[in-house]
Design an enzyme around this catalytic site. Structure first.
Site, PDB file in Angstrom:
ATOM      1  N   LYS A 169      -7.249   6.823  10.545  1.00  0.00           N
ATOM      2  CA  LYS A 169      -8.593   6.594  10.806  1.00  0.00           C
ATOM      3  C   LYS A 169      -8.914   6.118  12.545  1.00  0.00           C
ATOM      4  O   LYS A 169      -8.848   4.836  12.875  1.00  0.00           O
ATOM      5  CB  LYS A 169      -9.232   5.179  10.187  1.00  0.00           C
ATOM      6  CG  LYS A 169      -9.705   5.382   8.891  1.00  0.00           C
ATOM      7  CD  LYS A 169     -10.494   4.142   8.439  1.00  0.00           C
ATOM      8  CE  LYS A 169     -10.174   3.823   7.205  1.00  0.00           C
ATOM      9  NZ  LYS A 169     -10.857   2.422   6.708  1.00  0.00           N
ATOM     10  N   ASP A 179       0.751   3.015   4.769  1.00  0.00           N
ATOM     11  CA  ASP A 179      -0.067   3.834   4.038  1.00  0.00           C
ATOM     12  C   ASP A 179      -1.370   4.304   5.173  1.00  0.00           C
ATOM     13  O   ASP A 179      -1.831   5.586   5.010  1.00  0.00           O
ATOM     14  CB  ASP A 179      -0.985   2.911   2.910  1.00  0.00           C
ATOM     15  CG  ASP A 179      -1.457   1.634   3.393  1.00  0.00           C
ATOM     16  OD1 ASP A 179      -1.325   1.095   4.762  1.00  0.00           O
ATOM     17  OD2 ASP A 179      -2.164   0.956   2.508  1.00  0.00           O
ATOM     18  N   GLY A 237       0.848  -1.281  -0.020  1.00  0.00           N
ATOM     19  CA  GLY A 237      -0.010  -0.056   0.072  1.00  0.00           C
ATOM     20  C   GLY A 237       0.657   1.227   0.012  1.00  0.00           C
ATOM     21  O   GLY A 237       0.191   2.276  -0.427  1.00  0.00           O
ATOM     22  N   PHE A 294     -14.142   3.396   3.875  1.00  0.00           N
ATOM     23  CA  PHE A 294     -13.007   2.321   3.201  1.00  0.00           C
ATOM     24  C   PHE A 294     -12.511   3.382   2.021  1.00  0.00           C
ATOM     25  O   PHE A 294     -13.468   3.710   0.806  1.00  0.00           O
ATOM     26  CB  PHE A 294     -13.738   1.264   2.681  1.00  0.00           C
ATOM     27  CG  PHE A 294     -12.425   0.166   2.310  1.00  0.00           C
ATOM     28  CD1 PHE A 294     -11.898  -0.420   3.426  1.00  0.00           C
ATOM     29  CD2 PHE A 294     -12.282  -0.031   0.991  1.00  0.00           C
ATOM     30  CE1 PHE A 294     -10.717  -1.395   2.912  1.00  0.00           C
ATOM     31  CE2 PHE A 294     -11.232  -0.719   0.797  1.00  0.00           C
ATOM     32  CZ  PHE A 294     -10.353  -1.604   1.701  1.00  0.00           C
ATOM     33  N   ASP A 327      -5.405   1.775  10.907  1.00  0.00           N
ATOM     34  CA  ASP A 327      -6.771   1.723  10.915  1.00  0.00           C
ATOM     35  C   ASP A 327      -7.070   1.176  12.463  1.00  0.00           C
ATOM     36  O   ASP A 327      -7.167   1.978  13.397  1.00  0.00           O
ATOM     37  CB  ASP A 327      -7.118   0.645   9.849  1.00  0.00           C
ATOM     38  CG  ASP A 327      -8.636   0.352   9.703  1.00  0.00           C
ATOM     39  OD1 ASP A 327      -9.537   1.253  10.108  1.00  0.00           O
ATOM     40  OD2 ASP A 327      -9.114  -0.493   9.241  1.00  0.00           O
ATOM     41  N   ARG A 360      -5.045   0.933  -6.938  1.00  0.00           N
ATOM     42  CA  ARG A 360      -3.872   1.449  -6.241  1.00  0.00           C
ATOM     43  C   ARG A 360      -3.244   2.580  -7.162  1.00  0.00           C
ATOM     44  O   ARG A 360      -2.539   3.616  -6.685  1.00  0.00           O
ATOM     45  CB  ARG A 360      -2.687   0.423  -6.271  1.00  0.00           C
ATOM     46  CG  ARG A 360      -2.926  -0.623  -5.272  1.00  0.00           C
ATOM     47  CD  ARG A 360      -1.633  -1.456  -4.673  1.00  0.00           C
ATOM     48  NE  ARG A 360      -1.943  -2.603  -4.006  1.00  0.00           N
ATOM     49  CZ  ARG A 360      -2.145  -2.824  -2.520  1.00  0.00           C
ATOM     50  NH1 ARG A 360      -2.112  -1.701  -1.850  1.00  0.00           N
ATOM     51  NH2 ARG A 360      -2.516  -4.133  -2.316  1.00  0.00           N
ATOM     52  N   ASP A 363      -5.771  -0.091  -1.613  1.00  0.00           N
ATOM     53  CA  ASP A 363      -6.507  -1.157  -2.677  1.00  0.00           C
ATOM     54  C   ASP A 363      -7.575  -1.560  -2.035  1.00  0.00           C
ATOM     55  O   ASP A 363      -7.882  -1.563  -0.768  1.00  0.00           O
ATOM     56  CB  ASP A 363      -5.539  -2.238  -2.996  1.00  0.00           C
ATOM     57  CG  ASP A 363      -5.375  -3.177  -1.848  1.00  0.00           C
ATOM     58  OD1 ASP A 363      -5.129  -2.715  -0.740  1.00  0.00           O
ATOM     59  OD2 ASP A 363      -5.698  -4.315  -2.006  1.00  0.00           O
TER      60      ASP A 363
HETATM   61  P1  IMP Z   1      -4.773  -2.204  10.650  1.00  0.00           P
HETATM   62  O1  IMP Z   1      -3.948  -3.180  10.958  1.00  0.00           O
HETATM   63  O2  IMP Z   1      -6.199  -2.441  10.943  1.00  0.00           O
HETATM   64  O3  IMP Z   1      -4.487  -0.773  11.140  1.00  0.00           O
HETATM   65  O4  IMP Z   1      -4.966  -1.826   9.041  1.00  0.00           O
HETATM   66  C1  IMP Z   1      -3.687  -1.628   8.267  1.00  0.00           C
HETATM   67  C2  IMP Z   1      -3.782  -2.018   6.892  1.00  0.00           C
HETATM   68  O5  IMP Z   1      -5.194  -2.109   6.487  1.00  0.00           O
HETATM   69  C3  IMP Z   1      -3.455  -0.887   6.020  1.00  0.00           C
HETATM   70  O6  IMP Z   1      -2.118  -1.280   5.801  1.00  0.00           O
HETATM   71  C4  IMP Z   1      -4.231  -1.308   4.640  1.00  0.00           C
HETATM   72  O7  IMP Z   1      -3.385  -2.324   3.878  1.00  0.00           O
HETATM   73  C5  IMP Z   1      -5.405  -1.725   5.320  1.00  0.00           C
HETATM   74  N1  IMP Z   1      -6.770  -0.795   5.458  1.00  0.00           N
HETATM   75  C6  IMP Z   1      -7.207  -0.370   6.334  1.00  0.00           C
HETATM   76  N2  IMP Z   1      -8.288   0.619   6.130  1.00  0.00           N
HETATM   77  C7  IMP Z   1      -8.114   0.591   4.698  1.00  0.00           C
HETATM   78  C8  IMP Z   1      -8.954   1.439   3.947  1.00  0.00           C
HETATM   79  O8  IMP Z   1      -9.798   2.192   3.988  1.00  0.00           O
HETATM   80  N3  IMP Z   1      -8.457   1.241   2.575  1.00  0.00           N
HETATM   81  C9  IMP Z   1      -7.662   0.335   2.125  1.00  0.00           C
HETATM   82  N4  IMP Z   1      -6.810  -0.271   2.843  1.00  0.00           N
HETATM   83  C10 IMP Z   1      -7.229  -0.223   4.247  1.00  0.00           C
HETATM   84 MG    MG Z   2      -1.392  -1.983   3.574  1.00  0.00          MG
END
Ligand code: IMP
Ligand code: MG
Length: 240
Positions: free
Chosen positions: A172, A141, A86, A193, A144, A206, A200
């Site tokens: 986020k 990237d 990403g 999202f 979340d 992407r 992606d």
């Molecule tokens: P986390 O582990 O939940 O913090 O998520 C991190 C990963 O989830 C990021 O590196 C992204 O690859 C993916 N991700 C989380 N939210 C989104 C989104 O809104 N769009 C696309 N990818 C996301």
């Molecule tokens: Mg990612």
């Protein structure tokens, strides 16, 4: 985040960096609420509901982030560790604006799903550079739930870097599960999202130059064929 006590030499370098990269040291993180009124190009109109952050806004913000990072990392060679896939666009624009000596490496991490939730994390590529005693900048990237950053931070900390800072394009906050924050954040965004500028859905979108909100119908109708093949397994869908 972990910061060692500063030496006299470190103080001198910091003072020099302050001259080279004048204030503000930390610009306020822009908060995006609903997005821009800019029209989605017709080509993407079916899939993208609206443009949340334009190409120009991204470029401007990345210049400011690079400036802050350069100021904080001046004086020592840094190791930039970027998470695949990403960060492709963000990373290249970020380091293009960073005129500092650096080495670059990647960690592959995937949650293997074509969905919008992060599932079980799998490392698909390991770090190859030695980061022991080094100043590391970890780039992702989007932050979340925080699960990815937590796992990767633990992995890098075990390698005993001198210090480690984190940088994400998007944050986020509303979705956070783990107690983790990034040191450098491009934009705070609501719980949408988003795709584009490296992000992606099922490896698509992407290449969009902007960050856009994906239409819900896209992820509601995605089928199993959109899911990636688990690491180390043969692609049963591919004819040899
Ligand atoms: P986390 O582990 O939940 O913090 O998520 C991190 C990963 O989830 C990021 O590196 C992204 O690859 C993916 N991700 C989380 N939210 C989104 C989104 O809104 N769009 C696309 N990818 C996301
Ligand atoms: Mg990612």
């Amino acid at each position: 985040m972990f910061e060692p006590r500063e030496s006299a030499g470190g103080k001198r370098r910091r003072a020099k960096a302050a001259r080279l990269y004048p204030k503000p040291m930390r610009s306020p993180v822009p908060e995006i609420h609903a997005g821009t009124g800019v029209r989605v190009p017709a080509r993407w109109g079916q899939d993208i509901e609206r443009i949340l952050i334009t190409e120009e806004q991204i470029a401007r913000r990345i210049r400011a982030l690079s400036h802050e990072i350069a100021r904080d990392f001046t004086g020592r060679e840094m190791v930039v560790v970027s998470l695949l896939n990403g960060t492709v666009m963000f990373l290249s624009d970020l380091i293009r604006n960073l005129s500092l000596p650096m080495r670059l490496d990647f960690i592959g991490v995937s949650s293997y799903g074509a969905g919008t939730e992060s599932g079980n994390l799998v490392f698909t590529k390991e770090l190859r550079l030695n980061v022991q005693g080094r100043d590391v900048l970890l780039v992702d990237d989007i932050l979340d739930t925080g699960k990815t950053l937590c796992r990767v931070l633990a992995k890098i900390r075990a390698l005993k870097p001198r210090r480690i800072k984190t940088c994400v394009l998007l944050n986020k906050v509303a979705r956070r599960v783990e107690a983790v924050e990034a040191d450098y954040v491009g934009f705070e965004i609501p719980d949408f999202f988003v795709v584009g500028y490296g992000l992606d859905f099922a490896e698509r979108y992407r290449n969009l130059p902007f960050v856009g909100v994906l239409h819900a119908h896209v992820y509601k109708t995605a089928g199993p064929a959109d899911k990636p093949i688990p690491h180390g397994k043969k692609d049963a869908r591919r004819r040899s």
